[in-house]
Each structure stands twice: as structure tokens, then as C-alpha cells.
Design a protein around this motif. Structure first.
Motif, PDB file in Angstrom:
ATOM      1  N   MET A 420       0.824  -1.202   0.000  1.00 22.26           N
ATOM      2  CA  MET A 420       0.000   0.000   0.000  1.00 22.26           C
ATOM      3  C   MET A 420       0.865   1.263   0.000  1.00 22.26           C
ATOM      4  O   MET A 420       0.553   2.255  -0.671  1.00 22.26           O
ATOM      5  N   ILE A 421       1.945   1.232   0.762  1.00 19.73           N
ATOM      6  CA  ILE A 421       2.834   2.405   0.818  1.00 19.73           C
ATOM      7  C   ILE A 421       3.549   2.587  -0.520  1.00 19.73           C
ATOM      8  O   ILE A 421       3.708   3.713  -1.011  1.00 19.73           O
ATOM      9  N   ASP A 422       3.947   1.475  -1.139  1.00 25.85           N
ATOM     10  CA  ASP A 422       4.556   1.550  -2.478  1.00 25.85           C
ATOM     11  C   ASP A 422       3.561   2.121  -3.492  1.00 25.85           C
ATOM     12  O   ASP A 422       3.923   2.928  -4.352  1.00 25.85           O
ATOM     13  N   GLU A 423       2.300   1.693  -3.378  1.00 25.03           N
ATOM     14  CA  GLU A 423       1.257   2.177  -4.292  1.00 25.03           C
ATOM     15  C   GLU A 423       1.018   3.670  -4.072  1.00 25.03           C
ATOM     16  O   GLU A 423       0.830   4.433  -5.028  1.00 25.03           O
ATOM     17  N   ALA A 424       1.048   4.106  -2.809  1.00 28.48           N
ATOM     18  CA  ALA A 424       0.876   5.524  -2.508  1.00 28.48           C
ATOM     19  C   ALA A 424       2.014   6.345  -3.103  1.00 28.48           C
ATOM     20  O   ALA A 424       1.793   7.427  -3.665  1.00 28.48           O
ATOM     21  N   GLU A 425       3.217   5.824  -3.001  1.00 31.66           N
ATOM     22  CA  GLU A 425       4.375   6.524  -3.574  1.00 31.66           C
ATOM     23  C   GLU A 425       4.256   6.621  -5.091  1.00 31.66           C
ATOM     24  O   GLU A 425       4.470   7.682  -5.690  1.00 31.66           O
ATOM     25  N   ARG A 426       3.879   5.527  -5.721  1.00 28.02           N
ATOM     26  CA  ARG A 426       3.770   5.505  -7.188  1.00 28.02           C
ATOM     27  C   ARG A 426       2.715   6.504  -7.665  1.00 28.02           C
ATOM     28  O   ARG A 426       2.974   7.292  -8.582  1.00 28.02           O
ATOM     29  N   LYS A 427       1.553   6.495  -7.019  1.00 26.89           N
ATOM     30  CA  LYS A 427       0.474   7.377  -7.478  1.00 26.89           C
ATOM     31  C   LYS A 427       0.771   8.845  -7.183  1.00 26.89           C
ATOM     32  O   LYS A 427       0.401   9.735  -7.945  1.00 26.89           O
ATOM     33  N   THR A 428       1.443   9.107  -6.041  1.00 26.49           N
ATOM     34  CA  THR A 428       1.807  10.485  -5.713  1.00 26.49           C
ATOM     35  C   THR A 428       2.787  11.042  -6.739  1.00 26.49           C
ATOM     36  O   THR A 428       2.662  12.188  -7.193  1.00 26.49           O
ATOM     37  N   LYS A 429       3.755  10.225  -7.125  1.00 28.36           N
ATOM     38  CA  LYS A 429       4.733  10.658  -8.127  1.00 28.36           C
ATOM     39  C   LYS A 429       4.075  10.837  -9.493  1.00 28.36           C
ATOM     40  O   LYS A 429       4.410  11.772 -10.229  1.00 28.36           O
ATOM     41  N   GLU A 430       3.127   9.958  -9.809  1.00 27.85           N
ATOM     42  CA  GLU A 430       2.391  10.083 -11.082  1.00 27.85           C
ATOM     43  C   GLU A 430       1.648  11.414 -11.154  1.00 27.85           C
ATOM     44  O   GLU A 430       1.558  12.050 -12.197  1.00 27.85           O
ATOM     45  N   GLN A 431       1.098  11.840 -10.003  1.00 24.82           N
ATOM     46  CA  GLN A 431       0.320  13.082  -9.939  1.00 24.82           C
ATOM     47  C   GLN A 431       1.226  14.314  -9.889  1.00 24.82           C
ATOM     48  O   GLN A 431       0.749  15.443  -9.974  1.00 24.82           O
ATOM     49  N   GLY A 432       2.545  14.084  -9.727  1.00 23.92           N
ATOM     50  CA  GLY A 432       3.479  15.198  -9.630  1.00 23.92           C
ATOM     51  C   GLY A 432       3.301  15.997  -8.359  1.00 23.92           C
ATOM     52  O   GLY A 432       3.425  17.235  -8.352  1.00 23.92           O
ATOM     53  N   ASP A 462     -20.008  -2.394   4.924  1.00 23.76           N
ATOM     54  CA  ASP A 462     -20.716  -2.765   6.146  1.00 23.76           C
ATOM     55  C   ASP A 462     -20.074  -4.021   6.741  1.00 23.76           C
ATOM     56  O   ASP A 462     -19.793  -4.981   6.023  1.00 23.76           O
ATOM     57  N   PRO A 463     -19.792  -4.023   8.067  1.00 25.52           N
ATOM     58  CA  PRO A 463     -19.083  -5.163   8.674  1.00 25.52           C
ATOM     59  C   PRO A 463     -19.690  -6.528   8.361  1.00 25.52           C
ATOM     60  O   PRO A 463     -18.978  -7.522   8.248  1.00 25.52           O
ATOM     61  N   LYS A 464     -21.018  -6.581   8.241  1.00 23.99           N
ATOM     62  CA  LYS A 464     -21.674  -7.882   8.054  1.00 23.99           C
ATOM     63  C   LYS A 464     -21.390  -8.497   6.677  1.00 23.99           C
ATOM     64  O   LYS A 464     -21.605  -9.675   6.464  1.00 23.99           O
ATOM     65  N   LYS A 465     -20.928  -7.664   5.742  1.00 23.47           N
ATOM     66  CA  LYS A 465     -20.739  -8.145   4.370  1.00 23.47           C
ATOM     67  C   LYS A 465     -19.322  -8.646   4.142  1.00 23.47           C
ATOM     68  O   LYS A 465     -18.358  -8.076   4.651  1.00 23.47           O
ATOM     69  N   ARG A 466     -19.237  -9.701   3.362  1.00 26.80           N
ATOM     70  CA  ARG A 466     -17.912 -10.147   2.907  1.00 26.80           C
ATOM     71  C   ARG A 466     -17.412  -9.153   1.879  1.00 26.80           C
ATOM     72  O   ARG A 466     -18.187  -8.426   1.270  1.00 26.80           O
ATOM     73  N   MET A 467     -16.107  -9.124   1.673  1.00 25.66           N
ATOM     74  CA  MET A 467     -15.579  -8.138   0.737  1.00 25.66           C
ATOM     75  C   MET A 467     -14.355  -8.675   0.006  1.00 25.66           C
ATOM     76  O   MET A 467     -13.678  -9.593   0.470  1.00 25.66           O
ATOM     77  N   VAL A 468     -14.107  -8.088  -1.137  1.00 28.21           N
ATOM     78  CA  VAL A 468     -12.914  -8.409  -1.925  1.00 28.21           C
ATOM     79  C   VAL A 468     -11.998  -7.195  -1.885  1.00 28.21           C
ATOM     80  O   VAL A 468     -12.428  -6.070  -2.178  1.00 28.21           O
ATOM     81  N   PHE A 469     -10.758  -7.407  -1.478  1.00 30.63           N
ATOM     82  CA  PHE A 469      -9.809  -6.298  -1.363  1.00 30.63           C
ATOM     83  C   PHE A 469      -8.958  -6.202  -2.621  1.00 30.63           C
ATOM     84  O   PHE A 469      -8.338  -7.181  -3.045  1.00 30.63           O
ATOM     85  N   ASN A 470      -8.948  -5.007  -3.207  1.00 32.57           N
ATOM     86  CA  ASN A 470      -8.120  -4.760  -4.384  1.00 32.57           C
ATOM     87  C   ASN A 470      -7.282  -3.512  -4.120  1.00 32.57           C
ATOM     88  O   ASN A 470      -7.813  -2.398  -4.118  1.00 32.57           O
ATOM     89  N   PRO A 471      -5.979  -3.669  -3.888  1.00 28.94           N
ATOM     90  CA  PRO A 471      -5.130  -2.530  -3.512  1.00 28.94           C
ATOM     91  C   PRO A 471      -5.189  -1.371  -4.503  1.00 28.94           C
ATOM     92  O   PRO A 471      -5.165  -0.206  -4.101  1.00 28.94           O
ATOM     93  N   GLU A 472      -5.288  -1.677  -5.793  1.00 26.44           N
ATOM     94  CA  GLU A 472      -5.258  -0.610  -6.800  1.00 26.44           C
ATOM     95  C   GLU A 472      -6.457   0.324  -6.689  1.00 26.44           C
ATOM     96  O   GLU A 472      -6.377   1.498  -7.047  1.00 26.44           O
ATOM     97  N   GLU A 473      -7.586  -0.194  -6.208  1.00 25.41           N
ATOM     98  CA  GLU A 473      -8.793   0.636  -6.094  1.00 25.41           C
ATOM     99  C   GLU A 473      -8.785   1.501  -4.838  1.00 25.41           C
ATOM    100  O   GLU A 473      -9.580   2.441  -4.724  1.00 25.41           O
ATOM    101  N   SER A 474      -7.919   1.193  -3.888  1.00 25.68           N
ATOM    102  CA  SER A 474      -8.026   1.815  -2.570  1.00 25.68           C
ATOM    103  C   SER A 474      -7.321   3.165  -2.474  1.00 25.68           C
ATOM    104  O   SER A 474      -7.494   3.882  -1.492  1.00 25.68           O
ATOM    105  N   ILE A 475      -6.497   3.504  -3.451  1.00 25.88           N
ATOM    106  CA  ILE A 475      -5.852   4.817  -3.468  1.00 25.88           C
ATOM    107  C   ILE A 475      -6.197   5.474  -4.799  1.00 25.88           C
ATOM    108  O   ILE A 475      -5.606   5.158  -5.832  1.00 25.88           O
ATOM    109  N   ASP A 476      -7.163   6.349  -4.769  1.00 29.39           N
ATOM    110  CA  ASP A 476      -7.618   7.019  -5.985  1.00 29.39           C
ATOM    111  C   ASP A 476      -8.048   8.423  -5.586  1.00 29.39           C
ATOM    112  O   ASP A 476      -8.947   8.595  -4.766  1.00 29.39           O
ATOM    113  N   LEU A 477      -7.388   9.417  -6.156  1.00 29.18           N
ATOM    114  CA  LEU A 477      -7.656  10.801  -5.790  1.00 29.18           C
ATOM    115  C   LEU A 477      -9.084  11.215  -6.115  1.00 29.18           C
ATOM    116  O   LEU A 477      -9.607  12.171  -5.555  1.00 29.18           O
ATOM    117  N   HIS A 478      -9.734  10.477  -7.014  1.00 27.25           N
ATOM    118  CA  HIS A 478     -11.082  10.864  -7.440  1.00 27.25           C
ATOM    119  C   HIS A 478     -12.148   9.827  -7.065  1.00 27.25           C
ATOM    120  O   HIS A 478     -13.295   9.953  -7.468  1.00 27.25           O
TER     121      HIS A 478
END
Length: 599
Positions: A420-432, A462-478
């Protein structure tokens, strides 16, 4: 909806509206204000809040139209500071809140750092979360558990509760012995120091190795003509693990020494991860300390006739009359099962803290377990029984499917955090967006964005729901992310740094539509926190924070703050900025998410 918070949830403005309606209607007939239904007015109609009239039509023997007009006129006459207009549409009374109410709200709350939080009232809630096994490192599922438990504690705290955060280390049992046997046979004395491997990861590697060796031995026995079920029981490595458990409960010195050594490696690894993600506990319990109390309670239950002993020596409880099944509480060799220690732990926790409620944050695969635990506690007459509440949550899966520890397909928490930290670094640099930051500041920023993205993503469902985690979707400025909310906060902080103290003063200028929209959204924060407590759902806070950030962005895109049309408008907009920053920071902090002063 959770009953325990309901008596303490105050819907702020909605509650004021209900009380005003009740005062008018009580002049005509007796009723409880619970039947007054108030909602936000739909966008296509004029008004801010809507009173549903249908339940009053019959007892008052009036048409919806007549009742609405009569009630609306009375509300305006009796509450001029609260209501300014009304209209009636098909049994719905739409009320417009007076301009002065919103302006008073902004003036009163804009510099209140504790806005939304309730006074302490003396009720105490214990929240148990994380509760790892000491045979493997924390994984992605543990992260959802930790973030959920920690955030629920903060939500209760924001609603005035005294909080006790606890963890139970599942440090004994057959699963622990499996890692110990594998290390004994295959490690050749390897330690975290000698291998450079984090202690919890090292022990977890040997748990996986046990599973691999067990499979090999089962296959060998099956090839020799044994059926698979018998082969698993008769596999030498499995029998060795079972014997080690018996030896551990008997206190065999060499087994206890190995157990202490390997557990110390795991705890050092856990502490490192907990510190990194901000999880903390007021008290950590250990299964090795509570299982004996559980066994004593099993003996007491036998005397009371709550439990029954089979011919082979095992002890059971029959819950078929309660719609469940028979449940073992002690094995035939006298060793404790998992629920044995949970019975003891429930008593220990109550004796130490006397909490009004004890919440267990545990995955939904343990729903049956906690039904059984509560029933056993009630049948034993334990003082802790009524306060037991299982906050059940769905499992986290990856796009590739469910994780399995024994097969080595689990994603370790440390690896996810790094990613996640690597992804944050990559996207921050992409955004300049790195200009003007020192290397140390960038390191903090990447961690703030990366962990924020992870926590928000795992809590927004919601806690009661199962979920699928996708790192790429979790850091998006928009997107529906912490990054979006963090950026809105950083933007406001930039505005406030430039303008300094220019927000002092009382404003009477009428609110423009987007100014009012932002004000109305801000005013809802206390009720959102109340509802999040009532439903035990941080997802309500994530949703609110995202909506508030969106509303602010719309306001800011339309209205200049530094170049406002008049000095009064500048003060008003700066006050709105300050309160928005306070609420965004408070909402994210309740989720365990840090906010950057600049991005």
C-alpha cells in the motif's frame, strides 16, 4: 440495529423537530414521540426536513392536507427561530429550517474541536479485537478485524462511553503445537536473529511446513491402504502434535520452554505490526491463563447438571432444546477446547472491569460459537452472560479467492502494508505532488496515504458483508477513498494557513445554496456518530466523510474564499472551512486514519 446505543443516540436537529411536533400534537391527543417520523426532504421538493403525517390522520380525524397545514402553521408560530416556511404534499409536511438556525450553528461550532462528540455518561463497554493465534503472523483478515475493533472503540468513545480495548492471545492448543513440532523437526535451531526473518513470520513458516509434511504422510498412508480420515489421525506428525498438547497441559519443562521461546518471537513480531498500524490494547489476555478457569467452570457445570460426561471422559452440553446442537467443552484426555477458555475469559473480563457490555469482534465463521458461548454463560448463571455481544463481520477475500493459512496462500499484513505504501508513492509521483517535500516528509506522506487507503477500503463496507480487497482501487484521488477525503482536508488547511485569523466575527448574510448545503451536511455529524454507534458500523462514518468532502469540493469550486464578495462572506466561508476541516479530521481519526497538512 444494536439496542445498547439507541437510548443515547440524539439526532440533534431531527430530535428538535420531533420534540416541536410532539408539543403541538400533545395538545390534541396522547401519544409517544416514537411514532413521529422525520426524514430529510427529497431534493425535488422545497424544504429541509419532512414530517410524515399518516399515523396521525386517523386518531385526529383530519385529512392529511388539513392536518399538515394546521401543524405547519402552529410549528412556525411556536418556533420562529427554528422554522421559516412549510408546504404540504400528499400527507407529508415539508419544513424549511430558519436561516438564523444555520448561521447560529456556524458561529457556535466553527471553532469547536470536539464538535460531534458527546459528554461522558459513565457507561462502560469492552471491545475485544485482533485476538491472533501465536502460530502465524497477522494477515489481511486480521487487518479488517483490527481496524474494525479499533474504530468501533473510537465510535463508542465519541458517544460518551468509557472504553476498554482488549485482545486475547490464542497462545495454546493443537495449532500452536503444530508449529512447535515442525520447528523441532526441521528448523535446525533457526531463530529470527539467525535467519533475519521477523519472529511471527518465522513461526508461521513452520506452521505451513507442518501442513505440507502432514499431507505427505497422509498420502503415504493412503497409498498403503488406509482411508484418508484415519490416515490424518494416524499420521506420525499429527500424533506427535497431539502428544505435545497433552505434555504442555501437564507442564512438561522442555515443552513449556520451547513454547515460551517461540511465543516470544511471535509477540515481538505482533508488537511491531500493531505499532505500525496504530492498534493498541488496554489489556491483553492469554488463553494459557484463562483455560484453567474455564476447566474449573466446566467442573462446576457438571455438578450443576449443565454439562454431561460421556463414557469416554469427554464433557458436552446439549443445546438441542435451544435450537442448536451438542457441543464438546472438554476432550476425553482432559484437555480444554477453544470454548473452554472463552467461558473462563468472559468471567475474568467481567470481574476485572465490570463492563456494561462486552463486544467480541470476530469473523462470521464463529457465529455459532458465540451463540453457544452466550447460552453456556447464561445456563451457568455467570454475571458476564447478558453483556456478551458478538460483532460478526464478513471475511476479506482477494480477487483470486479465499485465503488459506495451511496452504500458504494468506497475504501477510506486513506485506499488504508495504504494498500500500509503495502504491501511494507511485500514485503520488504520477500526480506530480512531491514538489516541496523533504525525503522524510515524503516517507510520512506515503505512509499516511497508503495506510489511509487500506483502512478506509476495509472499513467502507458494512461489517456484516464479505468483501474483496483490491489494492489498486483503494488509493484514488477521485474515488470513494481516504485519499479523496485527505486531499479535501489538505486543501482546506492550505486555505486557512494563508488567511490566518481572518475568520473571527459574527455573520448575518444569507446563505447561498452551496453554503447552506455544506452547513446542513456538517450539522449531521453528531447524528452520524450516534447511528454508527447504534449500528456498530464504521462504514457510516466513511460514507459521511466522503460525502462531506464532495460537498466541500462543490462549494469551493463555486465560491471563492480569499476573494469573497464581501468581508462578511469571507468570514462565513472561512468559518465553514474551519468546521469542515475539524469534522473531516475527526471522522478520519475515528477510522484510525491520519490527515496530512498538505498533499
Amino acid at each position: 440495529m444494536h439496542y445498547f446505543c439507541s437510548q443515547l443516540v440524539k439526532m440533534e436537529l431531527i430530535q428538535q423537530i420531533k420534540e416541536a411536533v410532539a408539543r403541538v400534537l400533545l395538545e390534541q391527543f396522547d401519544f409517544t414521540d416514537g411514532v413521529i417520523l422525520v426524514n430529510e426532504t427529497k431534493p425535488e421538493f422545497e424544504g429541509d426536513y419532512t414530517v410524515v403525517l399518516f399515523s396521525f390522520v386517523k386518531p385526529l380525524k383530519k385529512s392529511p392536507e388539513a392536518l399538515g397545514n394546521e401543524l405547519g402553521a402552529a410549528l412556525l408560530a411556536k418556533n420562529p427561530g427554528l422554522f421559516s416556511a412549510f408546504n404540504v404534499i400528499k400527507g407529508f409536511l415539508n419544513l424549511t429550517i430558519a436561516e438564523g438556525y444555520w448561521l447560529d450553528f456556524i458561529h457556535r461550532e466553527h471553532d469547536n474541536p470536539a464538535f460531534g462528540r458527546k459528554e461522558r455518561h459513565g457507561k462502560k463497554v469492552m471491545i475485544e479485537y485482533s485476538s491472533p493465534n501465536t502460530n502465524k503472523p497477522l494477515h489481511l483478515g486480521h487487518l479488517r478485524n483490527n481496524f474494525l475493533g479499533w474504530s468501533i472503540a473510537e465510535i463508542f468513545k465519541a458517544n460518551g462511553y468509557d472504553i476498554v480495548k482488549t485482545c486475547i492471545a490464542n497462545d495454546r492448543g493443537i495449532h500452536i503445537c503444530k508449529s512447535m513440532i515442525a520447528w523441532q523437526r526441521f528448523a535446525d535451531g533457526a531463530t529470527p536473529e539467525s535467519t533475519g526473518i521477523k519472529g511471527d513470520h518465522l513461526v508461521g513458516d513452520y506452521y505451513v511446513l507442518f501442513g505440507t509434511e502432514l499431507k505427505r504422510q497422509i498420502a503415504e498412508l493412503v497409498a498403503g491402504g488406509m482411508d484418508p480420515e484415519t490416515a490424518e489421525k494416524e499420521a506420525p506428525i499429527m500424533k506427535a502434535a497431539q502428544q505435545m498438547l497433552v505434555d504442555w497441559e501437564a507442564g512438561k519443562p522442555d515443552v513449556i520452554a520451547l513454547w515460551k521461546k517461540m511465543n516470544s518471537w511471535v509477540y515481538a513480531g505482533f508488537d511491531e505490526t500493531y505499532k505500525r498500524i496504530g492498534s493498541d490494547f488496554d489489556k491483553i489476555y492469554y488463553e494459557s491463563d484463562t483455560y484453567l478457569l474455564g476447566k474449573a467452570l466446566v467442573e462446576e457445570g457438571l455438578q450443576k447438571g449443565v454439562f454431561e460426561q460421556e463414557a469416554d471422559g469427554s464433557v458436552w452440553i446439549d443445546l438441542t432444546a435451544d435450537g442448536l446442537d451438542r457441543k464438546i467443552v472438554q476432550r476425553r484426555d482432559g484437555t480444554a477446547v477453544y470454548i473452554t477458555q472463552d467461558i473462563g475469559l468472559a468471567v475474568r473480563k467481567y470481574e476485572e472491569f465490570h463492563s456494561d457490555e462486552s463486544i467480541y469482534v470476530v469473523g462470521d465463521e464463529q457465529n455459532y460459537h458465540f451463540k453457544v458461548l452466550k447460552l453456556i454463560a447464561q445456563k451457568l448463571g455467570l454475571p458476564a452472560s447478558d453483556g456478551i455481544f458478538h460483532l460478526s463481520y464478513g471475511m476479506v477475500e482477494l480477487p483470486t479467492g479465499r485465503m488459506k493459512t495451511r496452504e500458504g496462500t494468506v497475504v501477510d499484513a506486513d506485506d499488504i502494508l508495504d504494498e500500500m505504501i509503495d502504491e501511494a508513492e507511485r500514485k503520488t509521483k504520477e500526480q506530480g505532488k512531491t514538489e516541496g517535500f523533504s525525503l522524510d516528509e515524503l516517507e510520512v506522506l506515503y505512509d499516511t496515504i497508503g495506510q489511509g487507503g487500506l483502512k478506509f477500503f476495509l472499513l467502507r463496507v458494512d461489517p456484516k458483508k464479505r468483501m474483496v480487497f483490491n489494492p489498486e482501487e483503494s488509493i484514488d484521488l477521485h474515488g470513494y477513498t481516504a485519499t479523496f477525503v485527505q486531499y479535501a482536508y489538505a486543501r482546506i488547511r492550505s486555505i486557512l494557513r494563508k488567511e490566518g485569523d481572518a475568520l473571527k466575527g459574527t455573520v448575518t448574510d444569507p446563505l447561498l445554496p452551496l453554503e447552506k448545503s455544506l452547513t446542513v451536511t456538517l450539522e449531521k455529524f453528531p447524528s452520524v456518530l450516534g447511528q454508527a454507534c447504534q449500528e456498530m458500523s464504521p462504514s457510516l462514518v466513511t460514507s459521511y466523510a466522503f460525502e462531506l468532502a464532495k460537498t466541500f469540493n462543490s462549494f469551493y469550486a463555486e465560491h471563492s474564499v480569499s476573494g469573497a464578495e464581501t468581508p462578511d462572506k469571507k468570514i462565513l466561508r472561512l468559518q465553514l472551512c474551519r468546521l469542515t476541516a475539524t469534522v473531516l479530521r475527526s471522522a478520519l481519526n475515528i477510522l484510525g486514519i491520519k490527515v496530512p497538512e498538505r498533499m
